[in-house]
Structures are given as C-alpha cells and as structure tokens.
Scaffold this motif. Structure first.
Motif, PDB file in Angstrom:
ATOM      1  N   ALA A  37       7.113  68.676  38.335  1.00  0.00           N
ATOM      2  CA  ALA A  37       8.031  68.121  39.342  1.00  0.00           C
ATOM      3  C   ALA A  37       9.384  67.853  38.702  1.00  0.00           C
ATOM      4  N   PRO A  38      10.500  67.997  39.478  1.00  0.00           N
ATOM      5  CA  PRO A  38      11.817  67.711  38.911  1.00  0.00           C
ATOM      6  C   PRO A  38      11.933  66.234  38.555  1.00  0.00           C
ATOM      7  N   ALA A  39      12.613  65.962  37.455  1.00  0.00           N
ATOM      8  CA  ALA A  39      12.776  64.575  37.013  1.00  0.00           C
ATOM      9  C   ALA A  39      13.637  63.817  38.004  1.00  0.00           C
ATOM     10  N   ALA A  40      13.254  62.583  38.275  1.00  0.00           N
ATOM     11  CA  ALA A  40      14.041  61.750  39.191  1.00  0.00           C
ATOM     12  C   ALA A  40      15.344  61.365  38.509  1.00  0.00           C
ATOM     13  N   ALA A  41      16.447  61.407  39.265  1.00  0.00           N
ATOM     14  CA  ALA A  41      17.752  61.037  38.715  1.00  0.00           C
ATOM     15  C   ALA A  41      17.768  59.559  38.392  1.00  0.00           C
ATOM     16  N   ALA A  42      18.354  59.226  37.266  1.00  0.00           N
ATOM     17  CA  ALA A  42      18.460  57.819  36.889  1.00  0.00           C
ATOM     18  C   ALA A  42      19.411  57.121  37.847  1.00  0.00           C
ATOM     19  N   PRO A  43      19.085  55.900  38.246  1.00  0.00           N
ATOM     20  CA  PRO A  43      19.981  55.205  39.175  1.00  0.00           C
ATOM     21  C   PRO A  43      21.345  54.967  38.530  1.00  0.00           C
ATOM     22  N   GLU A  44      22.410  55.100  39.325  1.00  0.00           N
ATOM     23  CA  GLU A  44      23.760  54.896  38.804  1.00  0.00           C
ATOM     24  C   GLU A  44      24.006  53.422  38.567  1.00  0.00           C
ATOM     25  N   THR A  45      24.684  53.137  37.487  1.00  0.00           N
ATOM     26  CA  THR A  45      25.074  51.756  37.246  1.00  0.00           C
ATOM     27  C   THR A  45      26.339  51.489  38.037  1.00  0.00           C
ATOM     28  N   PRO A  46      26.605  50.240  38.419  1.00  0.00           N
ATOM     29  CA  PRO A  46      27.821  49.946  39.177  1.00  0.00           C
ATOM     30  C   PRO A  46      29.077  50.429  38.472  1.00  0.00           C
ATOM     31  N   ALA A  47      29.113  50.344  37.131  1.00  0.00           N
ATOM     32  CA  ALA A  47      30.311  50.771  36.399  1.00  0.00           C
ATOM     33  C   ALA A  47      30.513  52.276  36.515  1.00  0.00           C
ATOM     34  N   ALA A  48      29.420  53.031  36.511  1.00  0.00           N
ATOM     35  CA  ALA A  48      29.544  54.477  36.575  1.00  0.00           C
ATOM     36  C   ALA A  48      29.885  54.964  37.975  1.00  0.00           C
ATOM     37  N   SER A  49      29.490  54.216  38.982  1.00  0.00           N
ATOM     38  CA  SER A  49      29.667  54.694  40.349  1.00  0.00           C
ATOM     39  C   SER A  49      31.000  54.299  40.962  1.00  0.00           C
ATOM     40  N   SER A  50      31.717  53.386  40.353  1.00  0.00           N
ATOM     41  CA  SER A  50      32.984  52.970  40.945  1.00  0.00           C
ATOM     42  C   SER A  50      34.162  53.371  40.061  1.00  0.00           C
ATOM     43  N   ALA A  51      35.246  53.762  40.705  1.00  0.00           N
ATOM     44  CA  ALA A  51      36.447  54.141  39.972  1.00  0.00           C
ATOM     45  C   ALA A  51      37.123  52.885  39.441  1.00  0.00           C
ATOM     46  N   ALA A  52      38.044  53.057  38.520  1.00  0.00           N
ATOM     47  CA  ALA A  52      38.771  51.915  37.964  1.00  0.00           C
ATOM     48  C   ALA A  52      39.544  51.206  39.076  1.00  0.00           C
ATOM     49  N   THR A  53      39.562  49.895  39.022  1.00  0.00           N
ATOM     50  CA  THR A  53      40.261  49.103  40.019  1.00  0.00           C
ATOM     51  C   THR A  53      41.760  49.139  39.748  1.00  0.00           C
ATOM     52  N   ALA A  54      42.558  49.228  40.813  1.00  0.00           N
ATOM     53  CA  ALA A  54      44.019  49.197  40.662  1.00  0.00           C
ATOM     54  C   ALA A  54      44.431  47.839  40.107  1.00  0.00           C
ATOM     55  N   SER A  55      45.439  47.853  39.235  1.00  0.00           N
ATOM     56  CA  SER A  55      45.897  46.604  38.610  1.00  0.00           C
ATOM     57  C   SER A  55      46.254  45.549  39.635  1.00  0.00           C
ATOM     58  N   ALA A  56      46.935  45.952  40.725  1.00  0.00           N
ATOM     59  CA  ALA A  56      47.383  44.993  41.730  1.00  0.00           C
ATOM     60  C   ALA A  56      46.225  44.261  42.401  1.00  0.00           C
ATOM     61  N   GLU A  57      45.028  44.858  42.400  1.00  0.00           N
ATOM     62  CA  GLU A  57      43.872  44.201  43.005  1.00  0.00           C
ATOM     63  C   GLU A  57      43.319  43.101  42.110  1.00  0.00           C
ATOM     64  N   ASP A  58      43.561  43.196  40.816  1.00  0.00           N
ATOM     65  CA  ASP A  58      43.034  42.216  39.863  1.00  0.00           C
ATOM     66  C   ASP A  58      44.038  41.134  39.481  1.00  0.00           C
ATOM     67  N   VAL A  59      45.310  41.368  39.805  1.00  0.00           N
ATOM     68  CA  VAL A  59      46.371  40.462  39.355  1.00  0.00           C
ATOM     69  C   VAL A  59      46.788  39.508  40.467  1.00  0.00           C
ATOM     70  N   SER A  60      47.082  38.278  40.093  1.00  0.00           N
ATOM     71  CA  SER A  60      47.654  37.287  41.015  1.00  0.00           C
ATOM     72  C   SER A  60      48.761  36.537  40.274  1.00  0.00           C
ATOM     73  N   VAL A  61      49.652  35.937  41.044  1.00  0.00           N
ATOM     74  CA  VAL A  61      50.737  35.148  40.444  1.00  0.00           C
ATOM     75  C   VAL A  61      50.630  33.738  41.007  1.00  0.00           C
ATOM     76  N   VAL A  62      50.575  32.759  40.123  1.00  0.00           N
ATOM     77  CA  VAL A  62      50.493  31.366  40.549  1.00  0.00           C
ATOM     78  C   VAL A  62      51.748  30.618  40.108  1.00  0.00           C
ATOM     79  N   ASP A  63      52.091  29.604  40.874  1.00  0.00           N
ATOM     80  CA  ASP A  63      53.255  28.752  40.585  1.00  0.00           C
ATOM     81  C   ASP A  63      54.542  29.563  40.445  1.00  0.00           C
ATOM     82  N   ALA A  64      54.687  30.608  41.261  1.00  0.00           N
ATOM     83  CA  ALA A  64      55.915  31.414  41.225  1.00  0.00           C
ATOM     84  C   ALA A  64      57.079  30.613  41.802  1.00  0.00           C
ATOM     85  N   TRP A  65      58.268  30.789  41.210  1.00  0.00           N
ATOM     86  CA  TRP A  65      59.474  30.160  41.732  1.00  0.00           C
ATOM     87  C   TRP A  65      60.698  30.905  41.226  1.00  0.00           C
ATOM     88  N   VAL A  66      61.809  30.709  41.932  1.00  0.00           N
ATOM     89  CA  VAL A  66      63.078  31.358  41.600  1.00  0.00           C
ATOM     90  C   VAL A  66      64.144  30.284  41.457  1.00  0.00           C
TER      91      VAL A  66
END
Length: 197
Positions: A37-66
């Motif tokens: 029988a064909p070997a069952a495919a190993a389950p994908e790990t979350p890291a392998a199945s998702s592309a790199a996250t865009a920087s803007a999704e991970d970054v926040s700015v706190v206490d911003a002022w001008v």
C-alpha cells in the motif's frame, strides 16, 4: 455403528497444527499487502503549511505621538513592537502633513557632537522585541510641513516595511520643547534648523 479409523487423540494435533499454519499464513499475507500500500503522507506542521506572515501583521506601535510645530519640521515618536518570529525592518514612512519624511538616528559625529542623520537601511525591530523612537534617539522626521501641527490634533502615519507590507498609525500631536539636536552637515537648516525636535 461406524468406527473411525483414527482415534480422536491423533486427529486433534493435526487440526491444531493446520490452524496454526493458517494463522501464520494469514498474518504474513496481511503484512505483505500492507507493505504494498502507498505510504500515508505525514501530516503537515503548521509552520510548513503557512507562508511567512507579513511584517505589518506582526508589528504594532504604542504610545505614538508627534511634536507640535508651527512650520518647518517635526518628529514622530513611540514604541514599535514586533510580535512575530522574524525581524521586521521599517524602511519608509509617509504622512499627509509632510512632503518629506526620513527615518533618523541621533549619533556622535567626528567631533563628538550629537547630530541627527538619516538612518541607512531603516529601523530593524527584532522578532519578539521592540524598537524605541524617542527624543534624542531614533525618530521619524517630518520635514516641509504642509500646515502647523497643533496639540490635540491627530497625524496619520503609514509605515512601510522591507517586505512591502504597510501599517497605518494615528498619533496625537503634543507640546514638547526638548531634544533639539543639530543635523549632520546642517543640510536641513532651511527647514527649521535646530528647533525641529
């Protein structure tokens, strides 16, 4: 009444031997078929199945002022946080209140005097870390202001990262009278000189 030619005691061992052989044969057949029988495919790990996250999704700015300013130049400050697993590099900023924006650092020049200058390569925010923008240190320089910046107003800043993603931040305008460093070479003296920050 018919009698068996073989006593019952001599039949039982043969039947048990035959049953044992059949059991071994069945087990071997099952294993052989499973090997084909064909070997069952190993389950994908979350890291392998998702592309790199865009920087803007991970970054926040706190206490911003001008910093409030009547004309010429101002600067934006705050704490940039990176919740991602990869470094994020801020490479540019745009805002409707300024036609020229640069990322600046404050460093000692050859004579030991503290001067402001453009930060080559932008600001890198380490994975899981922060990068502080503060008077007297790294900051976002707003030059050629299109109108006065009054305390209580809001300034919209669009931060762009080296992966092309962007994040929009709203920062309140505040009065501040300190950290008036010189520019390296004085190239921005016509934009407010030392009173920019």
């Amino acid at each position: 009444m018919t009698r068996s030619l073989f006593p019952a005691s001599s039949i039982a061992p043969v039947s048990r031997r035959r049953a044992g052989r059949l059991a071994v044969l069945a087990a071997a057949t099952t294993l052989a078929l499973a090997g084909c029988a064909p070997a069952a495919a190993a389950p994908e790990t979350p890291a392998a199945s998702s592309a790199a996250t865009a920087s803007a999704e991970d970054v926040s700015v706190v206490d911003a002022w001008v910093k409030a300013a009547d004309e010429g130049m101002s600067a934006a400050f705050g704490e940039i946080r990176n919740a991602g697993t990869a470094d994020a590099t801020l490479v540019s900023v745009t805002t409707p209140v300024s036609s020229m924006v640069e990322l600046h650092e404050t460093a000692a020049d050859a004579s030991g005097q503290m001067v402001m200058r453009e930060k080559e390569g932008g600001f890198t925010i380490p994975a899981g870390g922060t990068h502080l923008l503060e008077p007297g240190g790294d900051h976002i320089m707003l030059m050629e202001l299109s109108a006065p910046l009054r305390p209580g107003e809001e300034v919209e800043l669009e931060l762009t990262f080296d992966d092309g993603s962007s994040l929009t931040v709203s920062a309140p305008v505040k009065d501040y009278a300190g950290a008036n460093e010189n520019y390296e070479g004085g190239e921005h003296d016509g934009h407010g000189g030392n009173s920019a920050r």
